[in-house]
Structures are given as C-alpha cells and as structure tokens.
Design a protein around this motif. Structure first.
Motif, PDB file in Angstrom:
ATOM      1  N   ASP A   1       0.798  -1.225   0.000  1.00 55.26           N
ATOM      2  CA  ASP A   1       0.000   0.000   0.000  1.00 55.26           C
ATOM      3  C   ASP A   1       0.829   1.272   0.000  1.00 55.26           C
ATOM      4  O   ASP A   1       0.293   2.364   0.249  1.00 55.26           O
ATOM      5  CB  ASP A   1      -0.942   0.010   1.212  1.00 55.26           C
ATOM      6  CG  ASP A   1      -2.082  -0.985   1.068  1.00 55.26           C
ATOM      7  OD1 ASP A   1      -2.677  -1.038  -0.027  1.00 55.26           O
ATOM      8  OD2 ASP A   1      -2.356  -1.721   2.029  1.00 55.26           O
TER       9      ASP A   1
ATOM     10  N   ASN B   1      -5.546   4.084  -4.900  1.00 52.17           N
ATOM     11  CA  ASN B   1      -5.652   3.305  -3.672  1.00 52.17           C
ATOM     12  C   ASN B   1      -6.717   3.920  -2.759  1.00 52.17           C
ATOM     13  O   ASN B   1      -6.546   5.041  -2.267  1.00 52.17           O
ATOM     14  CB  ASN B   1      -4.297   3.288  -2.957  1.00 52.17           C
ATOM     15  CG  ASN B   1      -4.267   2.310  -1.791  1.00 52.17           C
ATOM     16  OD1 ASN B   1      -5.293   1.992  -1.209  1.00 52.17           O
ATOM     17  ND2 ASN B   1      -3.077   1.836  -1.454  1.00 52.17           N
TER      18      ASN B   1
ATOM     19  N   LEU C   1      -7.304   3.485   0.166  1.00 54.45           N
ATOM     20  CA  LEU C   1      -6.813   3.687   1.522  1.00 54.45           C
ATOM     21  C   LEU C   1      -6.567   5.162   1.811  1.00 54.45           C
ATOM     22  O   LEU C   1      -6.670   5.605   2.962  1.00 54.45           O
ATOM     23  CB  LEU C   1      -5.520   2.890   1.714  1.00 54.45           C
ATOM     24  CG  LEU C   1      -4.901   2.867   3.106  1.00 54.45           C
ATOM     25  CD1 LEU C   1      -5.828   2.159   4.094  1.00 54.45           C
ATOM     26  CD2 LEU C   1      -3.544   2.160   3.071  1.00 54.45           C
TER      27      LEU C   1
END
Length: 548
Positions: free
Chosen positions: A349, A369, A371
C-alpha cells in the motif's frame, strides 16, 4: 581470452595484488608482483588470493585490462539474476548502468554488450589466477602445511565457482539440453604465457571438471587451516563449507539429487537460521549467522554508484533508486501468509509518489488506492515511509516496494557487504533434491526448519508432490528474493516469464517490452548469454558458428 589476458601477469598483478595484512584489510606499498614472486611463499600466494577476493566486487577496470567502470563485477552479476527474470521489478524508466536494458533482455542477447563481455572476462580472470595457484602449488616443491592446503582449497573452489557461472550463463541448461553434445565454454588450465585458448568443451565436460575441482578443494581443505580471523571479513575467505555449498548448487543443477542433499547438509552445519530481527536487518553484512560466504566491502574500496545496493535497495541515495524504486511481484507478495514475517519487508500500500512511474498512476492526482481519501493522508504515508526507512527527500515510493535489502546507513552511498551464500539456500536445495527423488515426506522435513522459522503457522499438509513443488518454488522466491537466484531457478525449472498471468505482476508492459512475456528456456535460446564478439574475433579456436 588471448587479447584480454596476454598481459595479465605484467599488468593484473600490479593492480589486484596490492592488498594484504592485517586481516587482509590494509594496503601494502607493493606496486607490482611477478608470477614467480607470487609463488615464492605462502604469504605471497595469499596476496594472489586476496586479489581474487577483492576482484569479486571491485570495478572491472581495476581487475583486468579492458574492464569498465560501469560494472563492479558481483555487485552487478548477483542482482542481475533477479533483474533478468522480473523478480526485481522496475517501477519507472531509468537506465543507469544499462540496468533497464538488461531487464528488457537487450544486454545478454547482444554479443557486443558490456554485460556479456565483462561477465565472461571476469570469470576467466578468476580462472587465470586460480590456475596460477593450483599449478604453482601442485607442481612446486613446497613443504605441505595447513595454510598451504587452505590456499589450494580456495583456488580449486574459485575455479569451480567461475566455471559453474560461465557454463550456467553461456550454455544451455544441463537438465533441459543434451549436456554430452551441447557446447559449453573453453576449459583453460594455463597460467603462463603464451595464453593460448581452447575450443568450447561440452557442457558435460565442463560439469565434470567442476566436480573434479570441488573434490580436490574438499581434500585440500580437510588437511587445511580454518578461516583466519573473525568478523565479516573472515567470510570473504573461502572454506570447506563454501565448497560444499557450491557442490550442492552444482549437483542440483545437473540432477545429481543424492549428492545435492549430502553437500547441502554439510554446507550449512554451524550456520544458524536467522531470527526475525536479523532477517529484517537488510542483508547488508557477512556478520549474519546464516552467511556462509560473502564479500566484505571496505570503505577504502567502495564502488559508490556501481554497487549492488545502488541497483537493488530502495534505501540507496542514487538516481537509479530514487527515480525508480524497485518493487516485488505482487502475486508473490499477495500470497505471503500474515503469519510469515517475511511479508513485512514489502509495502503493497505504499503510495505511488512518482509522477514518472511506468504505470501512469504516480502522484496524488492519479491515486487509485482507496486507503488514501485525501492528499494529506497520501503525503503523510509517504513521509512515514521515508522517516521509517531513512529515505531522503528525493526518494519516490511505489506500491509493492521492498525493504528487504537495506543499507546499514540508509539514505547514503556507503558500501555494504555482498552476500553470496546463506544456510537457507541449503535447506531449499535439500528439499528440492529429495522431492526430485520422489521422497515427498523427506522433502517436507528438509524444508520444515526454514519454513517454521519464518511462518509461525506453517502447514505441512500437501496433497501431492506437485502441490509441494509449487510451495517450494514460492519458498525459493520469497526467501532469496533480490539475492540473484531467479535466473538459475528458471532454467532448472524450465520456467518462462509471464508478467500478465494470474492478475499480473505489477510490471509495465510498455516498459518491459519483449521481456514482459518470455517462453521457457527449453524452447527459447535467448536464455543463453551471447559469447562476447571480442572473444569470437580474438580466439582462433572459436568461429562465428560457435556463437550462441
């Protein structure tokens, strides 16, 4: 070899044999040493040996005439094994030291490339000096001592090492070809002028000679002195454990499974498996308990921007790394169980901070991503990675980047050791050899110490030999990732390269070009390195028809 080596005794010794004493780390005022002086006594023979040790990691122009500053020998040859097979993946378009060209298979497939020329001549340079010691000791009138036998054992081991490297790169794989008829490499035993060469011996003949040298080395070491000194410099010297380790590699590559098992077991005796902290420390020192053999790179002879870590470690402060962080195959990383601590050195990540990234997703504007829901979170994650691993402001980050290989002083250009052989490899060799013998239970038990040391929940439940073999390949790729075993593994397993399969590796097809998908070695001779054109031109025993 004629043009490169005809002046070796006059020139090469003047360069490489200027180092000895204390613990072989300090220079002497010696400017040159003749062949006769080199064999005058054990101390001078040790100087010859020290020259070979240093030559493993020195820039090639300091090792043989016609060398080049762009290759620091094993600093390049070791990670090349994983660069060629797409295990060490480039995330951006950087070509310092032709590292991208090598990755794209535009180096070893070209007979005029610097890579094939310097690998060929470096290995024959080792052979030249090993021959000098072997011939001088076996034909000379010396009093046999443990120290002399140790020097002889190292010389035989070095010759075996160099020939194994040559035949594995410049000839078809033993297990996928016809070794009795496939052309190998010239076998040379001379150490004195004139340095006439020989035709190519068969792969089988070269392998037989390697086996003879390994047995001669073992016999010499058994009557020899142990490694001198201690610390990381001691493991720069070869000993009987290194010889057994090379014997295990040699036997595995030729399908001599029983010999591989026996040699691997002997090689690893006394080298404890790494604990978690040491495994995560960066693989930058021979001091690690598992290290059987490695080059101890000293400050006085650092190669700066020619080093292994410049090419492969994301902590090195060089443009090859800053602009092109190296990543691992996401299929490998995603398969690592949460209970296996080796997964912690890969960052799936990590934000893609590089606006020049090959996948086109660099920078917050291209973030994919979920996240990171804001630019602040994206930037904070980058800053945390840099702070944790000691990166400088110019370092980019990228998903699936690694921190397995880390400098002792991250964010610098400081030198670090180059590790060649670890005990973990010997467990893997034993397991594979036993599996090839049809002993599935024995193979599982051979792997168990390594697998359980790394994964607290490792399961030994395998339904078939094929299932275990796939798991064993996973263990090879994960444990030794970045340490250069990809090339020889692919040849032994007859396995091609496919960055597109099973969801993709994360490599860019635009960047990797024809190397994005490559057929297996048994049907694609591009796996065989080209013989340097300079050698074809200079060697009267080789003709254009000898070219791979």
């Amino acid at each position: 070899m004629i043009n490169k080596f005809k002046y070796c005794v006059l020139i090469l010794f003047a360069i490489s044999i200027t180092s000895c004493s204390e613990d072989f780390l300090e220079r002497t005022p010696t400017d040159a040493i003749s062949a006769s002086d080199a064999l005058a006594n054990e101390e001078n023979m040790q100087l010859v040996l020290n020259g070979i040790h240093r030559g493993l990691y020195s820039q090639s122009q300091t090792v043989f005439p016609g060398g080049n500053t762009a290759r620091a020998n094993n600093h390049y040859w070791v990670p090349l094994g994983d660069n060629l097979t797409g295990d060490l993946i480039h995330s951006a378009n950087a070509n310092n030291l032709s590292w991208r060209s090598a990755m794209q298979w535009n180096e070893h497939t070209q007979p005029t490339s610097l890579t094939v020329e310097l690998l060929w001549y470096h290995r024959y340079n080792i052979i030249l000096h090993a021959n000098l010691l072997i011939n001088g000791i076996t034909n000379g009138d010396f009093t046999e001592t443990p120290e002399l036998n140790s020097i002889l054992g190292q010389a035989y081991t070095y010759r075996a090492y160099a020939y194994l490297s040559l035949v594995q790169h410049f000839a078809k794989g033993y297990l996928i070809g016809d070794p009795s008829s496939d052309p190998g490499v010239p076998l040379l035993f001379s150490s004195e002028s004139p340095f006439t060469s020989e035709p190519r011996s068969s792969v089988l003949e070269v392998y037989d000679q390697i086996g003879q040298d390994l047995e001669s080395a073992i016999a010499a070491f058994e009557a020899g002195a142990p490694r001198s000194g201690g610390g990381p410099e001691a493991k720069s010297q070869l000993n009987i454990d290194v010889t057994y380790g090379l014997k295990a590699r040699w036997a595995l590559s030729k399908g001599d499974w029983a010999t591989a098992v026996d040699a691997a077991q002997k090689a690893r005796e006394g080298y404890a498996l790494l604990g978690e902290d040491d495994w995560k420390s960066g693989f930058n020192s021979n001091n690690l308990s598992e290290v059987i053999w490695g080059s101890h790179v000293i400050q006085a002879e650092t190669t700066f921007f020619r080093s292994y870590f410049y090419l492969a470690s994301n902590t090195f402060n060089g443009s090859q790394i800053r602009n092109n962080p190296k990543i691992a195959d996401r299929r490998l990383v995603d398969a690592i169980p949460e209970t296996d601590y080796r997964g912690d050195v890969f960052l799936p990540d990590a934000p893609n901070s590089n606006t020049s990234a090959a996948n086109g997703n660099g920078g917050w504007a291209n973030n994919t991503n979920p996240l990171y829901t804001s630019e602040e979170e994206f930037d904070a994650a980058i800053a945390e990675i840099k702070g944790t691993y000691g990166l400088v402001s110019g370092h980019n980050t990228h998903p699936y980047m690694h921190f397995k290989l880390k400098q002792a002083n991250p964010g610098t250009i400081d030198p670090d050791d180059v590790i060649y052989m670890r005990a973990s490899e010997m467990y893997l060799i034993e397991a594979e050899a036993k599996l090839m013998m049809g002993d599935l239970n024995g193979a599982i038990e051979a792997l168990r110490p390594l697998a359980e040391a790394r994964d607290s929940a490792w399961s030994d439940d395998f339904a078939s030999e094929d299932a275990f073999f796939e798991h064993l390949k996973f263990q090879w790729k994960l444990e030794l990732w970045g340490e250069g075993f990809g090339y020889t593994n692919h040849i032994r397993w007859d396995q091609g390269i496919d960055h597109a399969a099973d969801g993709g590796s994360g490599a860019s097809e635009v960047l990797y070009q024809d190397a994005y998908q490559i057929e297996k070695p048994s049907v694609n001779d591009d796996w065989i390195f080209k013989i340097p054109q300079a050698e074809i031109n200079a060697n009267p025993n080789l003709s254009p028809s000898d070219q791979n």
